[in-house]
Design a protein around this motif. Structure first.
Motif: not given
Length: 166
Positions: A140-165
């Protein structure tokens, strides 16, 4: 010699300039419009400095790179990382991420997360080389960030969330 340390409030405009100049790396790509995007506002940078979420890499003349991060769902979410193009390919970005990982461990955060472009060589492929893996199911937290990006005009289909321990 590069030194990594917490940013100071008197360096906010320098951090904004690093972000502005670093964005010129997108010129010549289909994301060239990012070079015209406004850098992070001074208020947000001041907030990150206050919370210990803005580190700079410096040389004798001052900051040449930075990383900005904040806690999201108990992890260190890397909001922005920029290195002056004149200092690229020297391991400075990797060193900044290592410093954030050290702080994350000290704060009890188990991982670093970020959002980046999938197909830009100095984005997702770079982070993959540093041990980041795609997040298959955004929280849910990352989905909220995605919504913020979309509101800025970023194409979220061209993006990916990534994680490293850490």
């Amino acid at each position: 010699m590069i030194h990594i340390r917490p940013a100071r409030t008197d360096e906010i405009e320098r951090v904004r300039e690093i972000e502005r100049v670093s964005a010129t790396r997108f010129l010549g790509t289909d994301r060239a419009w990012l070079a015209q995007d406004e850098p992070t506002d001074a208020r947000t940078l001041a907030e990150r400095i206050g919370s210990g979420g803005l580190l700079v890499a410096t040389e004798a003349d001052g900051p040449i790179a930075f990383v900005m991060f904040r806690p999201v769902e108990g992890c260190a979410y890397v909001e922005q990382i920029d290195v002056l193009p004149s200092h690229a390919r020297r391991g400075i970005g990797a060193a900044l991420l290592a410093a954030v990982a050290g702080l994350a461990r000290a704060r009890g955060w188990p991982a670093l997360t970020l959002s980046t472009f999938k197909d830009v060589p100095f984005n997702a492929p770079y982070y993959a080389r540093l041990g980041f893996e795609p997040v298959e199911h955004p929280t849910p937290g990352l989905a909220k960030i995605r919504a913020e990006h979309e509101a800025r005009g970023l194409d979220e289909t061209a993006r990916v969330f990534m994680q490293r321990r850490v």
